[in-house]
Motif scaffolding. Sequence first.
Motif, PDB file in Angstrom:
ATOM      1  N   VAL A  31     -42.853 -32.387  17.497  1.00  0.00           N
ATOM      2  CA  VAL A  31     -43.586 -31.524  16.498  1.00  0.00           C
ATOM      3  C   VAL A  31     -43.692 -32.039  14.880  1.00  0.00           C
ATOM      4  O   VAL A  31     -43.180 -32.969  14.557  1.00  0.00           O
ATOM      5  N   VAL A  50     -43.508 -27.580  10.477  1.00  0.00           N
ATOM      6  CA  VAL A  50     -43.972 -26.749  12.449  1.00  0.00           C
ATOM      7  C   VAL A  50     -42.145 -25.732  11.492  1.00  0.00           C
ATOM      8  O   VAL A  50     -41.126 -26.831  11.318  1.00  0.00           O
ATOM      9  N   GLU A  97     -48.585 -24.886  15.725  1.00  0.00           N
ATOM     10  CA  GLU A  97     -48.016 -23.877  15.417  1.00  0.00           C
ATOM     11  C   GLU A  97     -48.440 -22.324  16.505  1.00  0.00           C
ATOM     12  O   GLU A  97     -48.401 -22.082  17.080  1.00  0.00           O
TER      13      GLU A  97
END
Length: 406
Positions: A171, A175, A210
């Motif tokens: 990630v 995020v 995302e």
Amino acid sequence: MHAVPRCHLQVRRAQSLRLVAMEAVLTSSIPSKTLSLPFPIQTPYLRPLSSIRSVSIRERNSTTRRRAGRVHRIPLVRASASSSTETVTAVSEIPAKMKAWVYGDYGAADLLRFDEGVWVPEVKEDQVLIKVVAAALNPVDCKRRQGKFKATDSPLPTVPGYDVAGVVVKVGSQVKNLKVRDEVYGNINEKALENPKQFGSLAEYTSVEEKLLALKPKNIDFVQAAGLPLAIETANEGLERSGFSAGKSILVLGGAGGVGSLVIQLAKHVFGASRVAATASTGKLDLLKSLGADLAIDYTKENFEELPEKFDVVYDAVGQCDKAVKAVKEAGSVVALTGAVTPPGFRFVVTSDGAVLSKLNTFIEDGKIKPVVDPKGPFPFSKLVEAFTHLESGRATGKVVIHPIP
């Protein structure tokens, strides 16, 4: 034999201590217990700890690109289509390179080539890296490969693919909601025709914002999930733009296709249609009825535009807008996804939105919306050219899905 200067011994001792300390940090990150995880994924090879190092990567040649980054170590398990629970017994790496399908020029499906040396895409602050478990094909993939919107396309060479279902393995710093090991699905390109990603979903890994993703519905597997994103977003947005609402009637042209099969279900079970009619060939009429169509029209035997019944909305997924406008009520709407547009028909470019998928997850998990996967599939990753050929034949039912991905 010359004596080694004391200063050299001190340098070597310091280097040795640093290596020992580094190895201790790395080994401490390996779980001491097995972990039970709710997702499947392949386990690549393990490098010896001594071989792990930082690598700086830049663009190198015309067919692939490198990215600045490190080799990352994450827990992984073997991949399958279902969400069965398996245990992790080793720590695996995100490799520097991956397997992917690539084309370096516009044209037919036979221009696609399998490449085992494509660099894993970098992950921006608002993105996650997904280990792809399944991907799906869409007509827009074909149009893009044929160069029909090359003026707004990303630079060649291209790894194609819009739809993805897989597992988050990394990630970005910004995020907020997704985390490593989450099972997700989505359409990776926010605007289908405006600078779509150079590195798509027909690869082992893909990076995605995302906001374009949602958690995979719990009641469906990765193959079913991969076939939903772009098609269900297109079906939903078209219905919204047409002003469709409870109590209205709709005719769906191409009801057995990827988008059409979802328009039927959304209109009936989400928007509250009073009546749903849809067209398909003789062998697919039962499918239309099972999805919620009140009237299944065999287009090989009937001309839908000649029926006395007219509809509030006609959703044309096959490119027959000139006929569709004859089946709509006065002041009604005609959604035209392909082909020439005849007034009052209109066309739109779908916007990918994870929030829409999250909203529709409720209906999927309740069983009101069911993915339709072409019965010839899923096609293995090695048969991508054959899968595109099947899609472009116009005979596919529902979505053409690729699985397993290496």
